[in-house]
Enzyme design. Structure first.
Site, PDB file in Angstrom:
ATOM      1  N   ASN A 109       0.852  -1.201   0.000  1.00  9.04           N
ATOM      2  CA  ASN A 109       0.000   0.000   0.000  1.00  9.04           C
ATOM      3  C   ASN A 109       0.884   1.246   0.000  1.00  9.04           C
ATOM      4  OD1 ASN A 109       0.581   0.790   2.845  1.00  9.04           O
ATOM      5  ND2 ASN A 109      -0.281  -1.245   3.180  1.00  9.04           N
TER       6      ASN A 109
ATOM      7  N   ASP B  72      -3.962  -6.700   4.544  1.00 10.45           N
ATOM      8  CA  ASP B  72      -4.949  -7.609   5.135  1.00 10.45           C
ATOM      9  C   ASP B  72      -4.894  -8.991   4.496  1.00 10.45           C
ATOM     10  OD1 ASP B  72      -6.179  -5.984   7.079  1.00 10.45           O
ATOM     11  OD2 ASP B  72      -7.183  -4.846   5.499  1.00 10.45           O
TER      12      ASP B  72
ATOM     13  N   LYS C 107       9.571 -15.905 -11.560  1.00 10.13           N
ATOM     14  CA  LYS C 107       8.713 -14.825 -12.084  1.00 10.13           C
ATOM     15  C   LYS C 107       7.550 -15.401 -12.899  1.00 10.13           C
ATOM     16  CE  LYS C 107       8.911 -10.800 -15.000  1.00 10.13           C
ATOM     17  NZ  LYS C 107       9.656 -10.067 -16.020  1.00 10.13           N
TER      18      LYS C 107
ATOM     19  N   PHE D 118      -4.776   2.843  14.543  1.00 16.55           N
ATOM     20  CA  PHE D 118      -5.124   3.868  13.566  1.00 16.55           C
ATOM     21  C   PHE D 118      -6.191   3.270  12.661  1.00 16.55           C
ATOM     22  CE2 PHE D 118      -2.543   7.788  13.061  1.00 16.55           C
ATOM     23  CZ  PHE D 118      -1.846   7.705  14.265  1.00 16.55           C
TER      24      PHE D 118
ATOM     25  N   LYS E  28     -13.757  -0.622  14.875  1.00 18.77           N
ATOM     26  CA  LYS E  28     -12.412  -1.209  15.018  1.00 18.77           C
ATOM     27  C   LYS E  28     -11.926  -1.110  16.464  1.00 18.77           C
ATOM     28  CE  LYS E  28     -11.037  -0.622  10.241  1.00 18.77           C
ATOM     29  NZ  LYS E  28     -10.381   0.146   9.205  1.00 18.77           N
TER      30      LYS E  28
ATOM     31  N   LYS F 129     -11.124  -4.571  18.398  1.00 17.62           N
ATOM     32  CA  LYS F 129      -9.709  -4.878  18.677  1.00 17.62           C
ATOM     33  C   LYS F 129      -9.304  -4.518  20.121  1.00 17.62           C
ATOM     34  CE  LYS F 129      -8.725  -4.229  13.764  1.00 17.62           C
ATOM     35  NZ  LYS F 129      -7.694  -4.215  12.726  1.00 17.62           N
TER      36      LYS F 129
END
Ligand code: PMT
Length: 399
Positions: free
Chosen positions: A208, A277, A287, A324, A338, A342
């Site tokens: 990301n 995730d 490859k 976060f 969340k 959590k």
């Protein structure tokens, strides 16, 4: 740490590194400090007084009895100073300061300061290691001065060893730390930052846009406030914050291992990392080749462990856990969900996908939600300032 309205005394002595004091002065000025430079006679043989006058926008003090300076100018400067930094500090000036000798503008002014003092020794390695210099540095340290050890490397005299004045950026960083209130003194803080990377094959991966800036800013701010910080970092191009233990990881599983190993000995855990995730079920050793008869390619993915959730299940009541939430919509609803799922004490929610907030940006706009139902909006600002506000709230909630 805000340098606006801060009065800084910069003492420059006759070391070959005196030229580096010019760049250090520029950093102080850029941060908004009011800087008064005091030069010794030998420093002026190495760098012109005018350079420091122009850049500091203040007269340089070098002679207590000159016609242009008031006779108590050094006392005015000493009384107003919020910090005094001697960079570079020669063996001669160090000896004078250690023994209370006041025979020039710098040594006399320094006897009158009551603010924090940082001394940055810089000289030939043998001189620096000389028992008399070391003894003088010990005296100064015991007297409460901050001694910034010199770097090692090739010196101007061609010796290789300790004695080089550290980079101006590093000195600036340590001055900031010296002036920051130690309200996290001794607290053990575990921070994660950056992205995780999951291989598809040896050349491709799933990841990301996290640059690590937000997590690194928190680690840096916590260290300056006296915390013992460990930063578990995914691959980023940032330099590790000074005096922070940095543990480099690549995948979510590696991050989970490193975080969970350190969990028991942490007082505060702040999970800023953007964790993948999902990861490919079967990463290829070779490859993956493009096939002309195959327009589509499917990669079967499987879920990664949720590190924050695992920590939430294991944490004790004495530990403070912060997550976060990176959201593109329904910020509040998703963040609260969340936090509950959590078992967090606090969640910092930010909208991602905009240019000036979230991923990659130097600034962020965050809303803090707390377990007790309260919340706090942090408007758009530098990530360093966001980090400090977030830490303020953690300290307040921990009591
Ligand atoms: O690095 P920058 O470029 O400065 O960008 C900062 C940031 C946008 C990455 C940061 O501010 C941020 O929002 N970090 C959290 C990113 C994220 O993964 O959010 P999430 O909503 O998907 O996850 C919620 C929380 O669970 C996070 O604390 C995350 O670290 C944690 N998590 C998620 C998945 C997983 N498998 N394990 C986790 O621990």
């Amino acid at each position: 740490m805000d340098f606006q309205n801060k009065h800084i005394l910069l003492g420059v002595t006759g070391g070959i590194a005196a030229y580096k004091a010019v760049d250090f002065l520029r950093l102080l000025k850029k941060a908004g400090a009011n800087v008064n430079v005091i030069m010794t006679g030998s420093a002026q043989k190495l760098v012109g007084k005018t350079t420091f006058e122009v850049l500091s926008e203040n007269p340089v003090l070098s002679d207590l009895f000159s016609d242009t300076q008031s006779s108590v100018k050094h006392i005015d400067l000493a009384t107003r100073a919020d910090a005094a930094i001697i960079a570079p500090a020669t063996a001669n000036t160090i000896a004078k300061l250690a023994h209370g000798i006041a025979d020039d503008a710098l040594s006399t002014t320094l006897l009158a300061v009551t603010c924090p003092v940082m001394i940055c020794p810089s000289m030939n390695t043998d001189m620096y290691q000389n028992i008399r210099v070391q003894r003088n540095l010990d005296i100064l340290e015991k007297d409460g001065c901050h001694i910034l050890d010199p770097d090692s490397g090739v010196l101007a005299c061609k010796t290789v060893g300790a004695g080089r004045l550290p980079d101006p950026g590093f000195i600036f960083d340590r001055v900031e730390a010296m002036l920051t209130k130690k309200d996290l003194d001794g607290k053990k803080i575990l921070v994660s930052a950056g992205p995780t990377v999951e291989a598809i094959d040896p050349v491709r991966f799933v990841s990301n846009h996290s640059s690590g800036k937000m997590g690194y800013a928190i680690a840096r701010a916590a260290e300056k406030r006296g915390a013992l910080v460990t930063l578990v970092s995914g691959p980023v191009s940032l330099e590790g914050p000074v005096w922070v233990e940095r543990v480099d990881v690549i995948t979510c599983e590696e991050m989970a291992d490193q975080m969970l190993t350190r969990l028991k000995r942490s007082d505060i855990i702040i999970k800023v990392a953007a964790v993948a995730d999902y990861k490919p079920v079967d990463p290829k050793i070779s490859k993956i080749k493009k096939k002309d008869n195959n327009k589509d390619l499917s990669i079967l993915m499987t879920q990664n462990p949720d590190i924050l959730k695992l920590i939430g299940e294991k944490k004790t009541n004495d530990q403070f856990l912060v997550g976060f939430a990176a959201e593109t919509d329904d910020l509040e609803k998703n963040a609260l969900m969340k936090m509950q799922k959590k078992n967090l004490d606090m969640i910092a929610a930010n909208i991602v996908g905009s240019k000036d907030s979230g991923f990659k940006a130097d600034t962020n706009k965050v809303k803090l939600f707390f377990k007790d139902g309260s919340s706090f909006d942090i408007p758009l600002m530098e990530k360093g300032r966001v980090a400090d506000i977030l830490l303020d709230h953690i300290i307040e909630k921990m009591g």
